[in-house]
Design a protein around this motif. Sequence first.
Motif, PDB file in Angstrom:
ATOM      1  N   THR A   4      33.624 -75.020  11.548  1.00 23.23           N
ATOM      2  CA  THR A   4      32.539 -74.188  11.359  1.00 23.23           C
ATOM      3  C   THR A   4      33.208 -72.695  11.153  1.00 23.23           C
ATOM      4  O   THR A   4      34.153 -72.377  11.938  1.00 23.23           O
ATOM      5  N   LEU A   5      32.875 -71.719  10.327  1.00 21.02           N
ATOM      6  CA  LEU A   5      33.102 -70.365  10.408  1.00 21.02           C
ATOM      7  C   LEU A   5      31.990 -69.937  10.782  1.00 21.02           C
ATOM      8  O   LEU A   5      30.736 -69.910  10.191  1.00 21.02           O
ATOM      9  N   THR A   6      32.237 -68.830  11.681  1.00 22.06           N
ATOM     10  CA  THR A   6      31.131 -67.919  12.423  1.00 22.06           C
ATOM     11  C   THR A   6      31.588 -66.584  11.854  1.00 22.06           C
ATOM     12  O   THR A   6      32.622 -66.248  12.270  1.00 22.06           O
ATOM     13  N   ILE A   7      30.551 -65.815  11.427  1.00 21.21           N
ATOM     14  CA  ILE A   7      30.715 -64.534  11.185  1.00 21.21           C
ATOM     15  C   ILE A   7      30.090 -63.511  11.987  1.00 21.21           C
ATOM     16  O   ILE A   7      28.813 -63.591  12.518  1.00 21.21           O
ATOM     17  N   VAL A   8      30.987 -62.687  12.617  1.00 18.16           N
ATOM     18  CA  VAL A   8      30.433 -61.519  13.432  1.00 18.16           C
ATOM     19  C   VAL A   8      30.446 -60.272  12.633  1.00 18.16           C
ATOM     20  O   VAL A   8      31.496 -59.709  12.406  1.00 18.16           O
ATOM     21  N   PHE A  31      35.246 -75.943   4.947  1.00 20.42           N
ATOM     22  CA  PHE A  31      34.247 -75.705   6.050  1.00 20.42           C
ATOM     23  C   PHE A  31      33.231 -76.479   5.798  1.00 20.42           C
ATOM     24  O   PHE A  31      32.474 -76.420   5.003  1.00 20.42           O
ATOM     25  N   ASP A  32      32.488 -77.111   7.287  1.00 21.00           N
ATOM     26  CA  ASP A  32      31.200 -77.957   7.055  1.00 21.00           C
ATOM     27  C   ASP A  32      30.165 -77.063   7.014  1.00 21.00           C
ATOM     28  O   ASP A  32      29.035 -77.688   6.960  1.00 21.00           O
ATOM     29  N   ALA A  33      30.158 -76.128   7.800  1.00 17.62           N
ATOM     30  CA  ALA A  33      29.088 -75.053   8.293  1.00 17.62           C
ATOM     31  C   ALA A  33      29.631 -73.707   8.268  1.00 17.62           C
ATOM     32  O   ALA A  33      30.832 -73.231   8.475  1.00 17.62           O
ATOM     33  N   VAL A  34      28.894 -72.780   7.931  1.00 18.48           N
ATOM     34  CA  VAL A  34      28.926 -71.379   7.942  1.00 18.48           C
ATOM     35  C   VAL A  34      27.559 -70.495   8.315  1.00 18.48           C
ATOM     36  O   VAL A  34      26.692 -70.659   7.895  1.00 18.48           O
ATOM     37  N   THR A  55      29.514 -65.286  23.432  1.00 16.91           N
ATOM     38  CA  THR A  55      29.745 -66.480  24.554  1.00 16.91           C
ATOM     39  C   THR A  55      28.496 -67.307  24.379  1.00 16.91           C
ATOM     40  O   THR A  55      28.682 -68.470  24.129  1.00 16.91           O
ATOM     41  N   ALA A  56      27.402 -66.576  24.326  1.00 17.92           N
ATOM     42  CA  ALA A  56      26.138 -67.601  24.128  1.00 17.92           C
ATOM     43  C   ALA A  56      26.023 -68.302  22.929  1.00 17.92           C
ATOM     44  O   ALA A  56      25.641 -69.244  22.809  1.00 17.92           O
ATOM     45  N   ALA A  57      26.695 -67.791  21.642  1.00 16.04           N
ATOM     46  CA  ALA A  57      26.410 -68.370  20.386  1.00 16.04           C
ATOM     47  C   ALA A  57      27.715 -69.442  20.430  1.00 16.04           C
ATOM     48  O   ALA A  57      27.695 -70.414  19.666  1.00 16.04           O
ATOM     49  N   LEU A  58      28.749 -68.954  21.071  1.00 19.20           N
ATOM     50  CA  LEU A  58      30.100 -70.070  20.651  1.00 19.20           C
ATOM     51  C   LEU A  58      30.583 -70.921  21.716  1.00 19.20           C
ATOM     52  O   LEU A  58      31.204 -71.751  21.720  1.00 19.20           O
ATOM     53  N   GLY A  59      29.950 -70.523  23.287  1.00 17.80           N
ATOM     54  CA  GLY A  59      30.393 -71.090  24.323  1.00 17.80           C
ATOM     55  C   GLY A  59      32.016 -70.702  25.005  1.00 17.80           C
ATOM     56  O   GLY A  59      32.573 -69.865  24.412  1.00 17.80           O
ATOM     57  N   THR A  60      32.124 -71.320  26.054  1.00 20.32           N
ATOM     58  CA  THR A  60      33.183 -70.709  26.428  1.00 20.32           C
ATOM     59  C   THR A  60      34.690 -71.947  26.185  1.00 20.32           C
ATOM     60  O   THR A  60      35.546 -71.864  26.427  1.00 20.32           O
ATOM     61  N   ALA A  61      34.073 -72.997  25.745  1.00 13.75           N
ATOM     62  CA  ALA A  61      35.288 -74.009  25.042  1.00 13.75           C
ATOM     63  C   ALA A  61      34.546 -74.175  23.562  1.00 13.75           C
ATOM     64  O   ALA A  61      34.078 -75.277  23.445  1.00 13.75           O
ATOM     65  N   PRO A  62      34.896 -73.204  22.706  1.00 13.22           N
ATOM     66  CA  PRO A  62      34.697 -73.525  21.268  1.00 13.22           C
ATOM     67  C   PRO A  62      35.202 -74.681  20.699  1.00 13.22           C
ATOM     68  O   PRO A  62      36.099 -75.489  21.241  1.00 13.22           O
ATOM     69  N   ALA A  63      34.391 -75.483  19.732  1.00  6.56           N
ATOM     70  CA  ALA A  63      34.752 -76.522  18.892  1.00  6.56           C
ATOM     71  C   ALA A  63      36.087 -76.398  18.204  1.00  6.56           C
ATOM     72  O   ALA A  63      36.488 -75.066  17.641  1.00  6.56           O
ATOM     73  N   PRO A  64      37.259 -77.360  18.169  1.00  4.55           N
ATOM     74  CA  PRO A  64      38.140 -77.242  17.859  1.00  4.55           C
ATOM     75  C   PRO A  64      38.484 -76.789  16.316  1.00  4.55           C
ATOM     76  O   PRO A  64      39.547 -76.042  15.951  1.00  4.55           O
ATOM     77  N   GLY A  65      37.305 -76.876  15.518  1.00  9.20           N
ATOM     78  CA  GLY A  65      37.617 -76.648  14.147  1.00  9.20           C
ATOM     79  C   GLY A  65      36.804 -75.316  14.082  1.00  9.20           C
ATOM     80  O   GLY A  65      36.470 -75.003  12.924  1.00  9.20           O
ATOM     81  N   SER A  66      36.791 -74.369  15.106  1.00  8.68           N
ATOM     82  CA  SER A  66      35.984 -73.209  14.982  1.00  8.68           C
ATOM     83  C   SER A  66      36.987 -71.921  14.278  1.00  8.68           C
ATOM     84  O   SER A  66      37.982 -71.745  15.056  1.00  8.68           O
ATOM     85  N   VAL A  67      36.317 -71.376  13.451  1.00  7.57           N
ATOM     86  CA  VAL A  67      37.017 -70.028  12.816  1.00  7.57           C
ATOM     87  C   VAL A  67      36.237 -69.062  12.805  1.00  7.57           C
ATOM     88  O   VAL A  67      35.000 -69.413  12.601  1.00  7.57           O
ATOM     89  N   LEU A  68      36.723 -68.038  13.260  1.00  4.51           N
ATOM     90  CA  LEU A  68      35.762 -66.694  13.607  1.00  4.51           C
ATOM     91  C   LEU A  68      36.025 -65.620  12.565  1.00  4.51           C
ATOM     92  O   LEU A  68      37.424 -65.227  12.170  1.00  4.51           O
ATOM     93  N   LEU A  69      35.112 -65.169  11.924  1.00  6.26           N
ATOM     94  CA  LEU A  69      35.411 -63.975  10.922  1.00  6.26           C
ATOM     95  C   LEU A  69      34.801 -62.641  11.460  1.00  6.26           C
ATOM     96  O   LEU A  69      33.666 -62.649  11.735  1.00  6.26           O
ATOM     97  N   GLY A  70      35.556 -61.715  11.884  1.00 12.28           N
ATOM     98  CA  GLY A  70      34.931 -60.292  12.495  1.00 12.28           C
ATOM     99  C   GLY A  70      34.932 -59.618  11.279  1.00 12.28           C
ATOM    100  O   GLY A  70      36.042 -59.495  10.479  1.00 12.28           O
ATOM    101  N   HIS A  71      34.140 -58.508  11.205  1.00 14.85           N
ATOM    102  CA  HIS A  71      33.962 -57.656  10.189  1.00 14.85           C
ATOM    103  C   HIS A  71      33.946 -56.189  10.893  1.00 14.85           C
ATOM    104  O   HIS A  71      32.852 -55.889  11.809  1.00 14.85           O
ATOM    105  N   SER A  72      35.079 -55.348  10.970  1.00 15.66           N
ATOM    106  CA  SER A  72      35.045 -53.994  11.569  1.00 15.66           C
ATOM    107  C   SER A  72      34.896 -54.242  13.000  1.00 15.66           C
ATOM    108  O   SER A  72      35.586 -54.709  13.768  1.00 15.66           O
ATOM    109  N   VAL A  73      33.772 -53.683  13.393  1.00 17.48           N
ATOM    110  CA  VAL A  73      33.531 -53.797  15.191  1.00 17.48           C
ATOM    111  C   VAL A  73      33.609 -55.117  15.694  1.00 17.48           C
ATOM    112  O   VAL A  73      33.793 -55.523  16.433  1.00 17.48           O
ATOM    113  N   GLY A  74      32.844 -56.063  14.638  1.00 15.47           N
ATOM    114  CA  GLY A  74      33.008 -57.377  14.799  1.00 15.47           C
ATOM    115  C   GLY A  74      34.378 -58.085  15.200  1.00 15.47           C
ATOM    116  O   GLY A  74      34.425 -58.922  15.783  1.00 15.47           O
TER     117      GLY A  74
END
Length: 190
Positions: A4-8, A31-34, A55-74
Motif C-alpha cells: 500500500t502507498l499512502t500519501i501525506v 502497489f495493490d492500493a494507493v 497513527t489513526a490512519a496507519l496504526g502503530t504496527a503498519p502492514a509490512p508492505g506499507s510505503v509512505l509518500l510525504g509531500h513538503s510538510v507531509g
Amino acid sequence: MTRTLTIVPRWAGHSGSDFYPWLLRERPPGFDAVRALDMPEPKQPTIQAWVPALTAALGTAPAPGSVLLGHSVGCQAVLRYLAELPPGSTVEGVLLVAAWWSVDKPWDSLRPWTDTPVDLARVRAASRRFVVLLSDNDPFTSDFRENGRLWKERLGAEVVLAPGARHFNSEQEPAVLDALRLHFAQPLNP
C-alpha cells in the motif's frame, strides 16, 4: 503481501490537490492500493494534530508492505510518525517529495515543524529505505544541494533531483511516478 502507498499531503493540501488524484489513477507498479489522506486543519497543520492522524490512519504496527509518500510538510509529519512507532514496527519505505529540514523564509506557524527535534535514530530504524525527491528551483528551499546533503547525512536517504519541478504542485508529476517505479516497484527482500 499486500503493498500500500499512502500519501501525506502538503501544507493546505488534501486528497484532491496537486498530483495526488493523478497518482491514484496511475496506480504505480507494484502497489495493490494507493490512497491520499485528508489531514486535520490542513491550512494550519500542527505536529500535535497530524502525527495522531497518521497513527489513526496507519496504526502503530503498519502492514509490512506499507510505503509512505510525504509531500513538503507531509514529509515532516511522516518522520515524526515514524519516530513514535514502537521498536520493531517498520514500514517498507518512504518517499519524501519536496522535503526540507528548514525553509528560506519560515513563517510563525511553520516554526514548530523546523524547530522541534525529531529522534532520527528511531526514524531510521522505522523504515527500510528513504528516497528524497528534490527540485533545483523549489521556492521554499533554494539551497537544494545542502538540503540533499542533510537528508543523506541524517537518514542515509538516496536523493533524486528533478530539475525544474519547483515544489511538485502540478496536477501531474512524472518525477514522482518515476521515483516510485525506480525505487519502490519491487518489495525489498526481508
